[in-house]
Design a protein around this motif. Structure first.
Motif, PDB file in Angstrom:
ATOM      1  N   LYS A 462       0.825  -1.204   0.000  1.00  0.00           N
ATOM      2  CA  LYS A 462       0.000   0.000   0.000  1.00  0.00           C
ATOM      3  C   LYS A 462       0.863   1.260   0.000  1.00  0.00           C
ATOM      4  O   LYS A 462       0.503   2.278  -0.590  1.00  0.00           O
ATOM      5  N   ASP A 463       1.988   1.191   0.707  1.00  0.00           N
ATOM      6  CA  ASP A 463       2.858   2.350   0.856  1.00  0.00           C
ATOM      7  C   ASP A 463       4.298   1.966   0.541  1.00  0.00           C
ATOM      8  O   ASP A 463       4.699   0.804   0.701  1.00  0.00           O
ATOM      9  N   LEU A 464       5.074   2.956   0.130  1.00  0.00           N
ATOM     10  CA  LEU A 464       6.489   2.721  -0.103  1.00  0.00           C
ATOM     11  C   LEU A 464       7.200   2.480   1.222  1.00  0.00           C
ATOM     12  O   LEU A 464       6.884   3.115   2.234  1.00  0.00           O
ATOM     13  N   LEU A 465       8.145   1.583   1.209  1.00  0.00           N
ATOM     14  CA  LEU A 465       8.951   1.330   2.398  1.00  0.00           C
ATOM     15  C   LEU A 465      10.224   2.161   2.352  1.00  0.00           C
ATOM     16  O   LEU A 465      10.656   2.600   1.283  1.00  0.00           O
ATOM     17  N   PRO A 466      10.868   2.370   3.489  1.00  0.00           N
ATOM     18  CA  PRO A 466      12.187   3.011   3.483  1.00  0.00           C
ATOM     19  C   PRO A 466      13.178   2.211   2.645  1.00  0.00           C
ATOM     20  O   PRO A 466      12.898   1.082   2.213  1.00  0.00           O
ATOM     21  N   THR A 467      14.354   2.763   2.455  1.00  0.00           N
ATOM     22  CA  THR A 467      15.337   2.163   1.545  1.00  0.00           C
ATOM     23  C   THR A 467      15.746   0.756   1.965  1.00  0.00           C
ATOM     24  O   THR A 467      15.859  -0.140   1.126  1.00  0.00           O
ATOM     25  N   THR A 468      15.964   0.524   3.251  1.00  0.00           N
ATOM     26  CA  THR A 468      16.488  -0.773   3.681  1.00  0.00           C
ATOM     27  C   THR A 468      15.606  -1.421   4.744  1.00  0.00           C
ATOM     28  O   THR A 468      14.921  -0.745   5.515  1.00  0.00           O
TER      29      THR A 468
END
Length: 509
Positions: A462-468
């Motif tokens: 649903k949402d973008l996750l942080p980079t790592t």
């Protein structure tokens, strides 16, 4: 003896993790362990349960010489699982009568033995773990949480067996976690995987992490799309320590061939290139690569991959007490892969690392090693005599390496644990800082990377996750798993020339 014929590498890997390591004590402790895998009808009749069992056998049979596979109903799966274990370690003891020292249960059954028990299972994207009660397995066609459940189970067995040599390593409390967004809430988003088509993807590196990727991708029954496999190496006996797809008959075969064989029953269009990444990018001639999944084990190759400016990069790694995955889908505005591996301090060259590991740290000896590397000179009598002299060895102990490249010598003799065994037989230790993760760490990192490839195709989140996203399987599960990184000021993703090239390639005008 039930120890595997790749036990030198197993021992070497353990020596990098366990405090106060002693090979003899390590052997005896392993020989005393009798690890039971117990399952029931729920596991047998569910896709996820069978996936968890398959991964458990692939993980546990590489370390533990005594494996007890039991079920509460008669079926043919026991023979299949025992054959799998024996294909990895032909010496393994598959007892039917001995009492276990630890038990891991897949399904809805309760342990009848008074021993440490770990219940593992999954529900689509949700991995479940408990020390108190069964958690069961669902019957979706999603392998990610099921494979992850096996990795968490194997990690907890490892922590239990070696708890005296793993300070601060306790066993996990009950938990459930989404392998999609890493939420630990009971209402985590849990979409079903139907038929899916991945975007054109290049998988670079088919080592231990790459094997985890292939295991997960190969268990997706309705997957299609184009996948290119790149790796120039063959499988060595020491690789069996943590390559979950490799068995005894894999030794000597190239890694891309093993990968293609495992994926042949899927709907993927597989291309194999048994070459290096640098050779592949020259051969390809065009740099319009939609997606690259990175499983290499060194920084220069990762930086080189980012330098080709693909549209999307997904990267997985294993380090000591730090494994994870990173996402790089916006070169202009977000941290690129280079940002994660931007050099901060001067590091050893490969020639320095090899020379130090061989007790040849003096400048004149390091120059000799560098000469062999630079000119692709095979190991000869002169170099071997020098190594033997500096390490107080007997010449014929290493004469099997004559004629091999120094890179293969390094891989087989140092990384493979042979030199450590020879030196410990003399009461000496090996001076090296090589990191050798456990098989459950590498497999888990590969499963995480495969999940990123699939999510990139379907955009399940649903949402973008942080980079790592980072895990430490040597410690209890923490709620803090996702971390945002920052663009490095002097990195190529902030360079106007690279940005212009990326925009020309991918940004529609």
């Amino acid at each position: 003896m039930a120890l595997a014929n790749f036990f030198d590498k197993v021992s070497f890997g353990a020596s990098q993790i366990l405090q106060g390591f002693d090979r003899t004590q390590f052997e005896n402790l392993l020989l005393d362990q009798k690890i039971m895998i117990f399952y029931d009808t729920n596991a047998v009749e569910s896709f996820e349960g069978k996936a968890t069992l398959d991964m458990l056998v692939r993980l546990l049979s590489r370390l533990y010489p005594n494996l007890l596979i039991h079920n509460c109903d008669n079926n043919d799966l026991i023979s299949e699982l025992e054959d799998l274990a024996s294909s990895i370690n032909p010496n393994i003891n598959l007892s039917k009568s001995e009492k276990p020292t630890s038990c891991i249960i897949v399904g809805n059954s309760i342990c009848k033995f008074d021993v440490p028990v770990f219940y593992v299972g999954s529900d689509n994207w949700i991995t479940k773990f408990s020390r108190k009660r069964p958690v069961g397995s669902s019957n979706t066609s999603n392998p990610f949480a099921a494979g992850a459940a096996a990795c968490f189970g194997a990690a907890n067995i490892f922590r239990k067996v070696f708890h005296e040599q793993l300070p601060y390593s306790k066993n996990d409390d009950d938990f459930s976690i989404s392998i999609l967004d890493f939420s630990t809430t009971s209402d985590a988003f849990n979409p079903i995987i139907g038929s899916l088509k991945i975007k054109e993807t290049v998988l670079v590196g088919l080592g231990a992490i790459g094997n985890g990727v292939l295991w997960a991708m190969g268990r997706l029954p309705a997957i299609s799309g184009k996948l290119t496999l790149i790796d120039n190496e063959e499988i060595e006996i020491s690789n069996l320590q943590r390559y979950v797809l490799a068995d005894q008959i894999s030794i000597g075969n190239n890694k891309v061939g093993l990968g293609k064989t495992f994926l042949d029953k899927t709907g993927l269009d597989i291309t194999v290139d048994p070459i290096t990444w640098q050779e592949y990018i020259i051969k390809r001639s065009t740099w319009d690569i939609e997606t690259i999944a990175v499983c290499v084990d060194n920084k220069p190759d990762r930086i080189s991959v980012q330098g080709a400016l693909p549209k999307n990069i997904f990267n997985a790694w294993t380090q000591q007490e730090n494994i994870g995955v990173s996402r790089h889908t916006d070169f202009i505005n977000s941290p690129c892969l280079c940002c994660l591996y931007f050099p901060i301090i001067e590091e050893k060259s490969i020639s320095q690392e090899i020379a130090d590991s061989l007790n040849l740290s003096e400048p004149e000896f390091e120059r000799i090693v560098r000469d062999y590397l630079a000119n692709s000179k095979p190991v000869d009598q002169a170099l071997l005599s020098l190594i033997v002299e500096k390490n107080n060895l007997v010449l014929d102990e290493l004469d099997f390496t004559l004629g091999k490249s120094i890179e293969i010598f390094y891989s087989e003799v140092i990384c493979g644990g042979i030199l450590m065994k020879l030196k410990q037989s003399q009461g000496e230790s090996l001076n090296t800082k090589i990191e050798v993760p456990s098989v459950f760490e590498s497999a888990f990192a590969g499963i995480l990377l495969a999940a990123e490839i699939v999510n990139n195709a379907e955009q399940f989140r649903k949402d973008l996750l942080p980079t790592t996203t980072r895990f430490n399987l040597m410690r209890v599960l923490t709620p803090y798993l996702n971390f945002e990184e920052h663009k490095k000021e002097r990195c190529i993703c902030n360079d106007a020339v690279f940005q212009k090239s990326f925009n020309k390639q991918w940004i529609k005008q």
